[in-house]
Design a protein around this motif. Structure first.
Motif, PDB file in Angstrom:
ATOM      1  N   LEU A  15     -12.588   4.801  40.708  1.00 48.07           N
ATOM      2  CA  LEU A  15     -13.223   4.910  39.740  1.00 48.07           C
ATOM      3  C   LEU A  15     -12.721   3.629  38.629  1.00 48.07           C
ATOM      4  O   LEU A  15     -11.537   3.167  38.877  1.00 48.07           O
ATOM      5  CB  LEU A  15     -12.684   6.133  39.478  1.00 48.07           C
ATOM      6  CG  LEU A  15     -13.535   7.576  40.056  1.00 48.07           C
ATOM      7  CD1 LEU A  15     -12.365   8.945  39.853  1.00 48.07           C
ATOM      8  CD2 LEU A  15     -14.756   7.745  39.939  1.00 48.07           C
ATOM      9  N   ARG A  16     -13.230   3.943  37.580  1.00 43.11           N
ATOM     10  CA  ARG A  16     -12.260   2.946  36.746  1.00 43.11           C
ATOM     11  C   ARG A  16     -11.188   3.849  35.191  1.00 43.11           C
ATOM     12  O   ARG A  16     -11.285   5.104  35.097  1.00 43.11           O
ATOM     13  CB  ARG A  16     -13.537   2.507  35.743  1.00 43.11           C
ATOM     14  CG  ARG A  16     -14.622   1.537  35.613  1.00 43.11           C
ATOM     15  CD  ARG A  16     -14.917   1.166  35.055  1.00 43.11           C
ATOM     16  NE  ARG A  16     -15.804   1.958  34.056  1.00 43.11           N
ATOM     17  CZ  ARG A  16     -16.617   0.982  33.222  1.00 43.11           C
ATOM     18  NH1 ARG A  16     -16.201   0.325  32.886  1.00 43.11           N
ATOM     19  NH2 ARG A  16     -17.047   2.608  32.809  1.00 43.11           N
ATOM     20  N   VAL A  17      -9.834   3.340  35.274  1.00 48.16           N
ATOM     21  CA  VAL A  17      -9.591   3.884  34.654  1.00 48.16           C
ATOM     22  C   VAL A  17     -10.075   3.786  33.428  1.00 48.16           C
ATOM     23  O   VAL A  17      -9.590   4.860  32.745  1.00 48.16           O
ATOM     24  CB  VAL A  17      -7.756   2.883  34.708  1.00 48.16           C
ATOM     25  CG1 VAL A  17      -7.414   3.645  33.460  1.00 48.16           C
ATOM     26  CG2 VAL A  17      -7.289   3.712  35.894  1.00 48.16           C
ATOM     27  N   TRP A  18      -9.793   2.825  32.728  1.00 42.58           N
ATOM     28  CA  TRP A  18     -10.318   3.087  31.026  1.00 42.58           C
ATOM     29  C   TRP A  18     -11.978   3.059  30.967  1.00 42.58           C
ATOM     30  O   TRP A  18     -12.842   2.236  30.821  1.00 42.58           O
ATOM     31  CB  TRP A  18     -10.582   1.035  30.606  1.00 42.58           C
ATOM     32  CG  TRP A  18     -10.335   0.611  28.971  1.00 42.58           C
ATOM     33  CD1 TRP A  18     -11.085   0.505  28.297  1.00 42.58           C
ATOM     34  CD2 TRP A  18      -9.265   1.763  27.804  1.00 42.58           C
ATOM     35  NE1 TRP A  18     -11.486   0.554  26.949  1.00 42.58           N
ATOM     36  CE2 TRP A  18     -10.377   1.373  26.795  1.00 42.58           C
ATOM     37  CE3 TRP A  18      -8.619   2.575  28.218  1.00 42.58           C
ATOM     38  CZ2 TRP A  18      -9.212   2.768  25.496  1.00 42.58           C
ATOM     39  CZ3 TRP A  18      -7.857   3.411  27.163  1.00 42.58           C
ATOM     40  CH2 TRP A  18      -7.984   2.787  25.552  1.00 42.58           C
ATOM     41  N   ASN A  19     -12.279   4.118  30.207  1.00 40.40           N
ATOM     42  CA  ASN A  19     -13.500   4.631  29.952  1.00 40.40           C
ATOM     43  C   ASN A  19     -13.346   5.868  28.994  1.00 40.40           C
ATOM     44  O   ASN A  19     -12.367   6.030  28.398  1.00 40.40           O
ATOM     45  CB  ASN A  19     -13.915   5.221  31.339  1.00 40.40           C
ATOM     46  CG  ASN A  19     -13.684   6.106  31.803  1.00 40.40           C
ATOM     47  OD1 ASN A  19     -12.868   7.256  31.500  1.00 40.40           O
ATOM     48  ND2 ASN A  19     -13.259   6.512  33.573  1.00 40.40           N
ATOM     49  N   LYS A  20     -14.732   6.284  28.682  1.00 40.45           N
ATOM     50  CA  LYS A  20     -14.863   7.076  27.426  1.00 40.45           C
ATOM     51  C   LYS A  20     -13.936   8.128  28.178  1.00 40.45           C
ATOM     52  O   LYS A  20     -13.481   8.731  26.617  1.00 40.45           O
ATOM     53  CB  LYS A  20     -16.712   7.660  27.514  1.00 40.45           C
ATOM     54  CG  LYS A  20     -17.206   6.506  26.598  1.00 40.45           C
ATOM     55  CD  LYS A  20     -18.386   7.167  26.940  1.00 40.45           C
ATOM     56  CE  LYS A  20     -19.834   5.955  26.440  1.00 40.45           C
ATOM     57  NZ  LYS A  20     -21.109   6.308  25.945  1.00 40.45           N
ATOM     58  N   SER A  21     -13.526   8.428  29.063  1.00 34.63           N
ATOM     59  CA  SER A  21     -12.907   9.575  29.086  1.00 34.63           C
ATOM     60  C   SER A  21     -11.262   9.777  28.711  1.00 34.63           C
ATOM     61  O   SER A  21     -10.931  10.830  28.041  1.00 34.63           O
ATOM     62  CB  SER A  21     -12.750  10.382  30.447  1.00 34.63           C
ATOM     63  OG  SER A  21     -14.377  11.028  30.911  1.00 34.63           O
ATOM     64  N   SER A  22     -10.631   8.491  29.248  1.00 29.46           N
ATOM     65  CA  SER A  22      -9.885   7.906  28.559  1.00 29.46           C
ATOM     66  C   SER A  22      -9.236   8.387  27.769  1.00 29.46           C
ATOM     67  O   SER A  22      -8.464   8.029  26.502  1.00 29.46           O
ATOM     68  CB  SER A  22      -8.972   7.063  30.007  1.00 29.46           C
ATOM     69  OG  SER A  22      -9.623   5.718  29.651  1.00 29.46           O
ATOM     70  N   GLN A  23     -10.308   7.384  27.172  1.00 30.19           N
ATOM     71  CA  GLN A  23     -10.170   6.940  25.291  1.00 30.19           C
ATOM     72  C   GLN A  23     -10.239   8.208  24.726  1.00 30.19           C
ATOM     73  O   GLN A  23      -9.271   8.554  23.719  1.00 30.19           O
ATOM     74  CB  GLN A  23     -11.490   6.126  24.924  1.00 30.19           C
ATOM     75  CG  GLN A  23     -11.305   4.896  25.828  1.00 30.19           C
ATOM     76  CD  GLN A  23     -12.800   3.836  25.704  1.00 30.19           C
ATOM     77  OE1 GLN A  23     -13.743   4.448  24.367  1.00 30.19           O
ATOM     78  NE2 GLN A  23     -13.085   3.308  25.960  1.00 30.19           N
TER      79      GLN A  23
END
Length: 224
Positions: free
Chosen positions: A106-114
């Motif tokens: 998974l990517r760390v920087w995405n809409k959820s993490s934002q």
């Protein structure tokens, strides 16, 4: 019967995909453990520097007896330790979270993490300014519980964007902060419990609940 089982499995997979798209689930339990260890080290540094008996030197009554020079020295040292703890906790937490995300693909920087970051930043920034004002007016005994309370509020605000287990930690931090106001003679002790012991306990619980089996499954065949 088999068809019903397949439908249930499909619904479970769909629910999992929806949860992953709306929540940041790469938060690692080891991040909490590392942050807790760093916080405990910071509390121990303050204890050793002030040579007090756990930790009444920071209480309201004792604070009144400080002269201006001594008070300024105490505040500066505590602020420096707090900054070191913050930076080291962020670095270690980022490392373990990025590592978990990579293992999950998974990517760390995405809409959820934002969304999670924004939910945390607003209460934390507000609390930071408030605590700086307390230190400016020599109310260090109030700054310690204030950090716990605002941190708990930040966790509570961000819990809807990540594991719901974070909500339990948030209530513990807020409650401990309020308790610390009632017993100012132990404010550094409660701070060490809040940012140290609770983080370690929470991190270990999260690791064994969500990560241990995954980590074990990812090991190559034949490894120990």
């Amino acid at each position: 019967m088999r068809e019903s089982h397949e439908h249930l499995q499909t619904l479970t997979e769909i629910r999992s995909l929806m949860e992953r798209s709306s929540k940041f689930l790469s938060l690692s339990g080891l991040s909490g453990v590392s942050a807790g260890l760093v916080a405990m080290a910071g509390a121990l540094a303050v204890y050793m520097r002030l040579r007090t008996n756990w930790f009444t030197v920071l209480s309201y009554d004792r604070q009144k007896s400080y002269d201006d020079a001594t008070n300024q020295t105490v505040v500066e040292f505590v602020v420096k330790v707090a900054l070191y703890v913050l930076v080291l906790a962020l670095l270690s937490g980022t490392y373990f979270t990025v590592r978990k995300a990579r293992r999950q693909g998974l990517r760390v920087w995405n809409k959820s993490s934002q969304r999670l970051l924004w939910a945390l930043v607003v209460p934390l920034a507000t609390g930071g300014v408030f605590c700086l004002a307390l230190l400016y007016y020599n109310l260090i005994w109030l700054a310690f519980p204030a950090t716990l309370i605002f941190y708990g509020l930040a966790l509570l605000n961000g819990s809807k964007y990540t594991f719901r287990d974070v909500e339990s930690l948030a209530y513990c931090e807020i409650g401990l902060g309020l308790l610390s106001i009632c017993f100012p003679g132990y404010n550094l002790l409660t701070w060490a419990i809040g940012f140290g012991v609770l983080h370690i306990g929470y991190g270990m619980a999260m690791y064994y609940k969500y990560e241990r089996n995954v980590t074990h499954d990812e090991r190559p065949a034949g490894s120990v």
